[in-house]
Design a protein around this motif. Structure first.
Motif, PDB file in Angstrom:
ATOM      1  N   PRO A  13       0.838  -1.200   0.000  1.00  0.00           N
ATOM      2  CA  PRO A  13       0.000   0.000   0.000  1.00  0.00           C
ATOM      3  C   PRO A  13       0.879   1.260   0.000  1.00  0.00           C
ATOM      4  CG  PRO A  13      -0.660  -1.543   1.717  1.00  0.00           C
ATOM      5  CD  PRO A  13       0.645  -2.027   1.193  1.00  0.00           C
ATOM      6  N   TYR A  14       0.415   2.275  -0.683  1.00  0.00           N
ATOM      7  CA  TYR A  14       1.121   3.549  -0.658  1.00  0.00           C
ATOM      8  C   TYR A  14       0.763   4.287   0.624  1.00  0.00           C
ATOM      9  CZ  TYR A  14       2.597   8.286  -1.725  1.00  0.00           C
ATOM     10  OH  TYR A  14       3.199   9.526  -1.673  1.00  0.00           O
ATOM     11  N   THR A  15       1.771   4.764   1.327  1.00  0.00           N
ATOM     12  CA  THR A  15       1.572   5.576   2.531  1.00  0.00           C
ATOM     13  C   THR A  15       2.559   6.741   2.493  1.00  0.00           C
ATOM     14  OG1 THR A  15       3.200   4.342   3.838  1.00  0.00           O
ATOM     15  CG2 THR A  15       0.922   3.527   3.869  1.00  0.00           C
ATOM     16  N   SER A  16       2.271   7.760   3.278  1.00  0.00           N
ATOM     17  CA  SER A  16       3.211   8.879   3.346  1.00  0.00           C
ATOM     18  C   SER A  16       4.529   8.428   3.953  1.00  0.00           C
ATOM     19  CB  SER A  16       2.604  10.027   4.151  1.00  0.00           C
ATOM     20  OG  SER A  16       2.308   9.606   5.479  1.00  0.00           O
ATOM     21  N   GLU A  17       4.476   7.436   4.860  1.00  0.00           N
ATOM     22  CA  GLU A  17       5.705   6.907   5.449  1.00  0.00           C
ATOM     23  C   GLU A  17       6.574   6.241   4.379  1.00  0.00           C
ATOM     24  OE1 GLU A  17       2.823   7.723   8.443  1.00  0.00           O
ATOM     25  OE2 GLU A  17       2.676   6.400   6.694  1.00  0.00           O
ATOM     26  N   PHE A  18       5.923   5.479   3.487  1.00  0.00           N
ATOM     27  CA  PHE A  18       6.674   4.875   2.377  1.00  0.00           C
ATOM     28  C   PHE A  18       7.326   5.960   1.529  1.00  0.00           C
ATOM     29  CE2 PHE A  18       6.724   4.137  -2.155  1.00  0.00           C
ATOM     30  CZ  PHE A  18       7.545   3.025  -2.255  1.00  0.00           C
ATOM     31  N   ALA A  19       6.557   6.995   1.192  1.00  0.00           N
ATOM     32  CA  ALA A  19       7.074   8.055   0.330  1.00  0.00           C
ATOM     33  C   ALA A  19       8.264   8.757   0.966  1.00  0.00           C
ATOM     34  CB  ALA A  19       5.967   9.053   0.014  1.00  0.00           C
ATOM     35  N   GLN A  20       8.163   9.069   2.255  1.00  0.00           N
ATOM     36  CA  GLN A  20       9.252   9.774   2.920  1.00  0.00           C
ATOM     37  C   GLN A  20      10.510   8.921   2.965  1.00  0.00           C
ATOM     38  OE1 GLN A  20       8.881  13.046   3.709  1.00  0.00           O
ATOM     39  NE2 GLN A  20       6.899  12.679   2.718  1.00  0.00           N
ATOM     40  N   ALA A  21      10.350   7.604   3.096  1.00  0.00           N
ATOM     41  CA  ALA A  21      11.513   6.717   3.228  1.00  0.00           C
ATOM     42  C   ALA A  21      12.132   6.337   1.891  1.00  0.00           C
ATOM     43  CB  ALA A  21      11.104   5.452   3.978  1.00  0.00           C
ATOM     44  N   ASN A  22      11.350   6.356   0.801  1.00  0.00           N
ATOM     45  CA  ASN A  22      11.830   5.752  -0.447  1.00  0.00           C
ATOM     46  C   ASN A  22      11.827   6.663  -1.666  1.00  0.00           C
ATOM     47  OD1 ASN A  22      12.068   2.711   0.312  1.00  0.00           O
ATOM     48  ND2 ASN A  22      10.066   3.325   1.109  1.00  0.00           N
ATOM     49  N   LEU A  23      11.143   7.794  -1.626  1.00  0.00           N
ATOM     50  CA  LEU A  23      10.982   8.629  -2.801  1.00  0.00           C
ATOM     51  C   LEU A  23      11.561  10.023  -2.576  1.00  0.00           C
ATOM     52  CD1 LEU A  23       7.243   7.764  -3.660  1.00  0.00           C
ATOM     53  CD2 LEU A  23       9.312   6.603  -4.484  1.00  0.00           C
ATOM     54  N   THR A  24      11.883  10.685  -3.671  1.00  0.00           N
ATOM     55  CA  THR A  24      12.247  12.090  -3.626  1.00  0.00           C
ATOM     56  C   THR A  24      11.290  12.866  -4.522  1.00  0.00           C
ATOM     57  OG1 THR A  24      13.817  11.800  -5.453  1.00  0.00           O
ATOM     58  CG2 THR A  24      14.684  11.609  -3.214  1.00  0.00           C
ATOM     59  N   ALA A  25      11.079  14.111  -4.180  1.00  0.00           N
ATOM     60  CA  ALA A  25      10.155  14.932  -4.956  1.00  0.00           C
ATOM     61  C   ALA A  25      10.699  15.136  -6.368  1.00  0.00           C
ATOM     62  CB  ALA A  25       9.949  16.272  -4.269  1.00  0.00           C
ATOM     63  N   PRO A  26       9.835  15.182  -7.359  1.00  0.00           N
ATOM     64  CA  PRO A  26      10.309  15.367  -8.738  1.00  0.00           C
ATOM     65  C   PRO A  26      10.893  16.753  -8.931  1.00  0.00           C
ATOM     66  CG  PRO A  26       7.911  15.479  -8.650  1.00  0.00           C
ATOM     67  CD  PRO A  26       8.370  15.053  -7.287  1.00  0.00           C
ATOM     68  N   ALA A  27      11.878  16.830  -9.837  1.00  0.00           N
ATOM     69  CA  ALA A  27      12.483  18.121 -10.160  1.00  0.00           C
ATOM     70  C   ALA A  27      11.519  18.995 -10.946  1.00  0.00           C
ATOM     71  CB  ALA A  27      13.764  17.899 -10.959  1.00  0.00           C
ATOM     72  N   GLY A  28      10.560  18.390 -11.579  1.00  0.00           N
ATOM     73  CA  GLY A  28       9.571  19.105 -12.371  1.00  0.00           C
ATOM     74  C   GLY A  28       8.610  18.110 -12.977  1.00  0.00           C
ATOM     75  N   PRO A  29       7.585  18.571 -13.668  1.00  0.00           N
ATOM     76  CA  PRO A  29       6.628  17.637 -14.269  1.00  0.00           C
ATOM     77  C   PRO A  29       7.246  16.872 -15.433  1.00  0.00           C
ATOM     78  CG  PRO A  29       6.162  19.885 -14.967  1.00  0.00           C
ATOM     79  CD  PRO A  29       7.239  19.987 -13.931  1.00  0.00           C
TER      80      PRO A  29
END
Length: 817
Positions: free
Chosen positions: A67-83
């Motif tokens: 499942p996607y969670t904000s905890e997963f995002a914070q631990a594994n993803l970085t914000a995109p540089a742009g669209p």
């Protein structure tokens, strides 16, 4: 029309291409409730198997989907540089603590596409969003784990071919990116699609995300119960005897004790590889389900090198999920090597690190492991001194890395000829393939590359429809040392070859080849050729017998080929077997009502059995599920033609051409239809278009030659000659060419062509008759007698034809004038 219909059915089924890395692994499921009482869930394993659980839970198997969670995002993803710009739209992932969506911005405004699930993680994270009617759709942007970049999902899966062509990316809402249909079987456990065909709606559910313990070991509830009861019984007994709990906390059960679970430790190498191959393969299921321990070819068919996702030498071009190239491996062919030798059941590589980098190749290659530099010709401390550097080089597709599991040595000569990758130049990127080829030829005097190049050349020609090497292809397929994957690939491609010389070899492969994959390919290629025959080498006899094969894959392919044969024409001793195999075939096809390929295959089955209404319904279902899939439109045209509705047939052909303007098979069949509708000028244009797209389209060349004979005889002769040269083994083409040569008073030219047919014993009675007639016209009775004598002794002609020529010979001997 029917002969072309049958060609199209098979070619389309074999040649369907996969544009997306997500689309190939479709596991068969039923619409039963997902949470069966016998399932216990992975957490139930922890009380006895905690160490393994801790290894499995964070693995790529355990987290194949989550499942996607904000905890997963914070631990594994970085914000995109742009669209990410895709066509007229821009997509940007919003992964902040209170976010979790992809913003679509385009001409119609903005839309938030909610992220609900995450798939993958080894190289790439893919994301799922809910759409209408229960669909879970792969979002248009994905995340590259290594580079920490967001990218265009579909564009990354575009194949770039050596000749410069490339696929077009599919739209992210395409059914090929629908999780419920295309990629569910290997990312969640105990899934039920719960598809309702009437409303085109899913109620998909699964027991657990990721690949859980019960995916490989089966339902565990009974296992947990009996182990708990045994533990309680042992504890009670040992407590009464004074034994300490520490001494008895882990104990082996009696050897005869039924653990009520699938134990993989006793599995053979074949069973382990089959279990892994249920996901790690570009395959198609042929039955409703698979249970670990079952044989692979009792449940799946395997895509081989006929597919454009492979280079002709068998290297990966697109995404192929390992098993096809694995079956090319000399190590795997021994039958002793299994996936678990190098990988743990949670998917990890067992030989990570620098301590013993070549231990994976033990114990079989002890000498080379002890002295690797002598074998690799590289320094001891170099990366290339590792076995896998040369034998399992890493390549990339769709941002995903994969190792070449064929384990073959580098073949830079194949790079020179077919543009396939080789291990030498993957490291020595500053050098070219000619340099690498020179190195390996200096090191190895046995020219191990030669058989690779020879096989690849045969396959490359067959893919292109160039049958000038047909004799070599047939000799290879029929040889004792043929390679299974290449043999299956070539036999499948032979369906496109018009020469009757292929049939004895294909029938022999069906009857005698030791591989069920090759036998099934032979049965598939024989579809449309199941003519009645009395001897043991007739296609009908061979196919009927194959429905009793020990492997289900062979049985259902044979049943498919026999779908158009009335039961009374089947050999009596095999009628029951044909019936059982047909039941198995339909069970597999009906298990996936949401799969366009299954619906298309059902249509083919019904059409061959002359059930036109059911065929039409199945084809229309396939079109509804996959509107841009061309073959059902073509076969809908055949149904309308059979019903005498040629206007509807033409309209369906035109729709197919609108979808695929450069499909030669569609243009060819439209030309045949237009000729039948007495529209010769339009038919001529369609034949010419066919030949423009495919210069080797022998049927188009032959028909165009016949069509032009009355008013453009010299152009007619050119097309007839081309057809004869393309497939000299087909007597019809040689006879037609000779007929029109004779008509244009080129008698010597006609004799030369006909004598060539007679010399090669081509089984075409009209050729013998025409040659005899020409000799008699010239007063050459002895030569005519020789022709009739040769015809009477040609065992490839029918008995009735041979008897007719013997009668002609007797008449000639009685009255030579």
């Amino acid at each position: 029309m029917k002969q072309h219909l049958l060609v199209l059915v098979i070619v389309a089924a074999v040649g369907a291409s996969n544009h997306s890395p997500l689309r190939a692994r479709v596991a068969a499921t039923t619409n039963s409730p997902p949470a069966q009482p016998s399932l216990a869930g992975s957490t139930s394993c922890r009380q006895c198997h905690e160490p393994f659980y801790q290894l499995w839970a964070p693995s790529h198997h355990g987290l194949a989907m989550q499942p996607y969670t904000s905890e997963f995002a914070q631990a594994n993803l970085t914000a995109p540089a742009g669209p990410v710009k895709i066509g007229p739209h821009e997509y940007a992932a919003h992964i902040g603590r209170d976010e979790g969506w992809v913003l679509e911005r385009g001409p119609a405004g903005e839309k938030q596409l909610r992220i609900v699930h995450v798939m993958g993680g080894k190289n790439v994270y893919y994301f799922l969003t809910p759409l209408e009617r229960g669909r879970l759709q792969t979002l248009p942007v994905a995340y590259d784990v290594r580079t920490k970049q967001w990218f265009d999902t579909a564009a990354s899966g575009v194949r770039h071919f050596p000749h410069g062509a490339a696929d077009s990316p599919v739209h992210w809402t395409d059914p090929m990116y629908t999780f419920n249909t295309s990629c569910h079987g290997c990312h969640v456990s105990q899934l039920s699609t719960n598809y309702e065909a009437r409303t085109d709606t899913y109620r998909t559910a699964w027991a657990e995300p990721g690949i859980n313990c019960e995916a490989c070991h089966g339902p565990a509830q009974e296992h947990v119960r009996v182990c708990q009861e045994l533990t309680a019984s042992r504890s009670k007994s040992e407590a009464s005897s004074g034994a300490s709990a520490l001494q008895t906390s882990h104990f082996p059960p009696p050897t005869s004790f039924d653990l009520k679970i699938i134990r993989t430790k006793p599995f053979t190498a074949e069973q382990i590889n089959s279990m892994c191959g249920a996901c790690h393969a570009k395959m198609s299921p042929v039955s409703p389900s698979f249970t670990p321990g079952e044989r692979y070819f009792d449940r799946f068919d395997l895509t081989t090198l006929e597919h454009p996702d492979f280079y002709p030498d068998g290297r990966d071009l697109g995404e192929n999920y390992t098993i096809t190239t694995w079956r090319l491996s000399p190590c795997a062919k021994t039958g002793k090597l299994d996936c678990m030798h190098c990988h743990t059941s949670s998917g990890r590589y067992r030989f990570q690190g620098d301590e013993k980098p070549n231990a994976a190749c033990l114990p079989c290659h002890q000498e080379k492991v002890d002295n690797p530099a002598a074998h690799t010709h590289h320094k001891d401390d170099s990366t290339a001194n590792r076995c896998i550097a040369c034998h399992m080089p890493m390549t990339e597709f769709a941002r995903m890395t994969r190792s070449d599991h064929s384990m073959r040595p580098p073949t830079p000569a194949a790079t020179l000829q077919f543009k396939s990758p080789n291990a030498c130049n993957l490291c020595h990127a500053d050098k070219d393939a000619a340099w690498a080829d020179q190195q390996v030829r200096q090191w190895h005097k046995d020219d191990y590359q030669k058989p690779v190049l020879e096989r690849a050349a045969l396959l490359d020609g067959a893919r292109r429809g160039d049958w000038r090497q047909l004799g070599a292809i047939l000799a290879y397929v029929g040889s004792q040392d043929r390679e299974e994957i290449y043999a299956a690939s070539l036999i499948r491609l032979l369906h496109q070859c018009g020469s009757p010389a292929k049939w004895p070899v294909v029938i022999k492969a069906l009857q005698e080849d030791p591989s069920p994959l090759v036998r099934a390919a032979a049965a598939q290629t024989l579809e449309g050729y199941a003519t009645v025959g009395a001897n043991n080498h007739s296609p009908l006899q061979a196919l009927a017998k194959a429905t009793a094969d020990e492997y289900l894959l062979v049985r259902v392919r044979a049943a498919t080929a026999l779908a158009g044969v009335p039961s009374e024409q089947l050999p009596e001793q095999y009628r029951a077997a044909v019936g059982r195999a047909t039941t198995e075939l339909l069970a597999g096809l009906n298990a996936r009502p949401d799969d366009y390929a299954s619906q298309y295959s059902l249509g083919n089955f019904y059409l061959q059995g002359s059930d036109q209404d059911k065929a039409l319904a199945s084809y229309e279902s396939a079109i509804k599920l996959r509107p841009d899939f061309v073959p059902p439109y073509v076969n809908v045209a055949f149904v309308h033609n059979a019903k005498g509705q040629n206007d509807k047939a033409e309209a369906s052909f035109r729709r197919a051409i609108a979808l695929d303007p450069n499909n030669p098979v569609v243009h060819l069949n439209l030309a045949m239809l237009l000729g039948e509708m007495n529209r010769p000028q339009e038919a001529e244009q369609a034949f010419r278009k066919t030949l423009q797209i495919d210069p080797n389209a022998v049927v188009a060349a032959h028909n165009l030659g016949v069509m032009l004979a009355s008013d453009r005889p010299y152009e007619s002769l050119r097309w007839c000659q081309k057809a004869y040269q393309l497939v000299p083994e087909e007597g019809k083409y040689g006879y037609t060419y000779a007929f029109f040569l004779h008509q244009q008073r080129d008698v010597n030219g006609a004799i030369k062509v006909l004598q060539d047919l007679v010399r090669r014993q081509v089984p075409y009675a009209d050729a013998y008759a025409l040659l005899g007639e020409i000799h008699l016209e010239r007063g050459e009775a002895d030569q005519a007698a020789g022709v009739y004598r040769a015809a009477g002794g040609n065992g490839r002609l029918t008995l009735q034809e041979r008897d007719a020529f013997r009668t002609m010979l007797r008449r000639l001997e009685v009255s030579p004038n």
